[in-house]
Design a protein around this motif. Structure first.
Motif, mmCIF file in Angstrom:
data_model
loop_
_atom_site.group_PDB
_atom_site.id
_atom_site.type_symbol
_atom_site.label_atom_id
_atom_site.label_comp_id
_atom_site.label_asym_id
_atom_site.label_seq_id
_atom_site.Cartn_x
_atom_site.Cartn_y
_atom_site.Cartn_z
ATOM 1 N N SER A 121 -0.392 5.978 5.322
ATOM 2 C CA SER A 121 0.819 6.462 5.984
ATOM 3 C C SER A 121 0.912 5.770 7.342
ATOM 4 O O SER A 121 0.104 6.020 8.244
ATOM 5 C CB SER A 121 0.785 7.978 6.151
ATOM 6 N N SER A 124 0.822 -1.211 0.000
ATOM 7 C CA SER A 124 0.000 0.000 0.000
ATOM 8 C C SER A 124 0.854 1.257 0.000
ATOM 9 O O SER A 124 0.496 2.257 -0.616
ATOM 10 C CB SER A 124 -0.921 0.014 1.219
ATOM 11 N N ILE A 125 1.998 1.213 0.689
ATOM 12 C CA ILE A 125 2.872 2.383 0.758
ATOM 13 C C ILE A 125 3.546 2.629 -0.588
ATOM 14 O O ILE A 125 3.531 3.748 -1.105
ATOM 15 C CB ILE A 125 3.941 2.208 1.848
ATOM 16 N N TYR A 126 4.145 1.581 -1.155
ATOM 17 C CA TYR A 126 5.021 1.770 -2.303
ATOM 18 C C TYR A 126 4.352 1.556 -3.657
ATOM 19 O O TYR A 126 4.737 2.190 -4.630
ATOM 20 C CB TYR A 126 6.242 0.849 -2.183
ATOM 21 N N CYS A 127 3.385 0.667 -3.745
ATOM 22 C CA CYS A 127 2.802 0.336 -5.056
ATOM 23 C C CYS A 127 1.432 0.953 -5.290
ATOM 24 O O CYS A 127 0.989 1.032 -6.436
ATOM 25 C CB CYS A 127 2.701 -1.179 -5.205
ATOM 26 N N LEU A 128 0.751 1.342 -4.237
ATOM 27 C CA LEU A 128 -0.604 1.882 -4.372
ATOM 28 C C LEU A 128 -0.702 3.231 -3.663
ATOM 29 O O LEU A 128 -1.390 3.372 -2.649
ATOM 30 C CB LEU A 128 -1.631 0.904 -3.781
ATOM 31 N N PRO A 129 -0.033 4.243 -4.186
ATOM 32 C CA PRO A 129 -0.062 5.542 -3.498
ATOM 33 C C PRO A 129 -1.459 6.167 -3.461
ATOM 34 O O PRO A 129 -1.708 7.053 -2.654
ATOM 35 C CB PRO A 129 0.912 6.396 -4.307
ATOM 36 N N ALA A 130 -2.379 5.697 -4.304
ATOM 37 C CA ALA A 130 -3.734 6.240 -4.304
ATOM 38 C C ALA A 130 -4.457 5.961 -2.984
ATOM 39 O O ALA A 130 -5.394 6.669 -2.626
ATOM 40 C CB ALA A 130 -4.536 5.658 -5.466
ATOM 41 N N GLN A 186 -3.162 6.296 -0.073
ATOM 42 C CA GLN A 186 -2.667 7.289 0.880
ATOM 43 C C GLN A 186 -2.486 6.689 2.275
ATOM 44 O O GLN A 186 -2.843 7.297 3.282
ATOM 45 C CB GLN A 186 -3.586 8.508 0.917
#
Length: 92
Positions: free
Chosen positions: A61, A51-57, A59
């Motif tokens: 954190s 989720s952090i690196y491949c799916l920035p959509a 968001q």
């Protein structure tokens, strides 16, 4: 149809959850419940990293608590996989 409105993000999340479920099923079939717990915990960490690196959509954190929990899971997994010092096999 059934997949109407599905975006590439939704498809990737559905595939990730499906593959994770199959991996957990394989672990339960060929290992014990302790390893299932480790596999589930590691898959949650992997999902967070994806989720952090491949799916920035998304968001996502991570908080410091997430990093502490992830570190504890990784340490526990490494410690469980070390050979027993007494020479006895693990488990019954």
């Amino acid at each position: 149809g059934f997949f109407q409105g599905w975006t590439p993000l939704v498809v990737s999340v559905a595939c990730q959850v499906g593959i994770g479920g199959l991996i957990v099923a394989l672990v339960v079939r060929f290992a014990d419940n302790i390893l299932k717990g480790f596999a589930t915990s590691l898959s949650i960490i992997a999902s967070g990293l994806i989720s952090i690196y491949c799916l920035p959509a998304l968001q996502f954190s991570p908080t410091p608590i997430w990093f502490v929990g992830s570190s504890l899971v990784l340490i526990a997994t490494v410690l469980y996989s070390l050979p027993d010092r007494t020479g006895h096999a693990k488990g019954p």
